[in-house]
Scaffold this motif. Sequence first.
Motif, PDB file in Angstrom:
ATOM      1  N   VAL A 127      -4.090   6.870  -3.556  1.00  0.00           N
ATOM      2  CA  VAL A 127      -3.492   5.593  -2.869  1.00  0.00           C
ATOM      3  C   VAL A 127      -3.542   4.573  -3.928  1.00  0.00           C
ATOM      4  N   SER A 128      -2.355   3.858  -3.651  1.00  0.00           N
ATOM      5  CA  SER A 128      -1.999   2.717  -4.916  1.00  0.00           C
ATOM      6  C   SER A 128      -1.590   1.480  -4.232  1.00  0.00           C
ATOM      7  N   VAL A 129      -2.087   0.374  -4.842  1.00  0.00           N
ATOM      8  CA  VAL A 129      -1.640  -0.889  -4.378  1.00  0.00           C
ATOM      9  C   VAL A 129      -0.752  -1.379  -5.458  1.00  0.00           C
ATOM     10  N   ARG A 130       0.582  -1.279  -5.027  1.00  0.00           N
ATOM     11  CA  ARG A 130       1.665  -1.519  -6.137  1.00  0.00           C
ATOM     12  C   ARG A 130       1.582  -2.807  -6.917  1.00  0.00           C
ATOM     13  N   ASP A 131       1.251  -3.967  -6.408  1.00  0.00           N
ATOM     14  CA  ASP A 131       1.500  -5.374  -7.109  1.00  0.00           C
ATOM     15  C   ASP A 131       0.185  -5.293  -8.007  1.00  0.00           C
TER      16      ASP A 131
ATOM     17  N   LEU B 230       0.712  -1.206   0.149  1.00  0.00           N
ATOM     18  CA  LEU B 230      -0.063   0.117   0.126  1.00  0.00           C
ATOM     19  C   LEU B 230       0.901   1.100   0.135  1.00  0.00           C
ATOM     20  N   ASP B 231       0.582   2.200  -0.868  1.00  0.00           N
ATOM     21  CA  ASP B 231       1.530   3.333  -1.244  1.00  0.00           C
ATOM     22  C   ASP B 231       0.665   4.608  -1.179  1.00  0.00           C
ATOM     23  N   TYR B 232       1.199   5.552  -0.844  1.00  0.00           N
ATOM     24  CA  TYR B 232       0.657   6.944  -0.812  1.00  0.00           C
ATOM     25  C   TYR B 232       1.261   7.933  -2.259  1.00  0.00           C
TER      26      TYR B 232
END
Length: 293
Positions: A162-166, A127-129
């Motif tokens: 907000v990003s879910v990288r995988d 989980l990324d910002y």
Amino acid sequence: MRIAQYLDGEILRLGLVEGDELIEIGTGADGIRATTRDLLDAGADGLKAAQRAASRASRRPLCGVRLAPPVRPRKFLGLGLCYASHAREMERRGMAIPSHQIWFNKQITAVNGPYDPIHLPRVSPCLDYEGELALVIGKRGRHIAARDAMSFVAGFMVCNDVSVRDWQQRSPTAMLGKSFDTHGPIGPWLTTIDEMSDPASLSIRTWVDGELRQDGNTAEMIWSFGQMIEELSTVFTLEPGDVLSTGTPAGVGQGFDPPRFLKAGQRVRVEIEGLGHIENLVVPEPSPTQAEG
């Protein structure tokens, strides 16, 4: 004008923000029974009606109000790799830098309030910002030339893309990794363009638990707002209330070695000069039963 939506119990209402007060234009006998998108759909007449209602409306302290997302868009779109600093940090991690704009879709169910929790997905720890400036379209248009584009802009907000990288990397469209529920907090209100001096030169900062992670400026953007609107409107009609999240500066969690992804219990604050801030607590994604309730 700073246009806000807020919750009165379970009822969504409309207000204007002045200083540390909320003007309740969506309540009372003379209140406007509309949403921000309704105001924008009505054009200049809608905004004038809001100003008239504000002159007769009651006020309350802003600190006691639960703010909702300032607008519920028909379309929620994001631009990748628009800041030179972020492009460089991703290039160092092996990502090819495109020569054209790369847009992706965030599902509108990702829209979230400026101070509401964001979910750490049960299916991913990545989980990324991404602290971003969000542009809101003010009137309908197609094939808009860059030189005319700003006349189609209603105003700006703060956004955390907000990003879910995988999951983002599963497909070239990035849509799945950008569209988890709650992963589009916006706000705290819509600041109309007449209140802005130069949106192309604003400081933008992101903190995680008080640690400054991103410290950039919209002057770093590779593409201008006009170029963004021209590109998109070549393909489809832009409509009032559509949200364009315009990219992020360096300092995202994925850019660290090793990556510094968000964990439950952390707080993410994004602040943009002249627009205010949003702040969201990361919480575990609730079970389907809890979510339905």
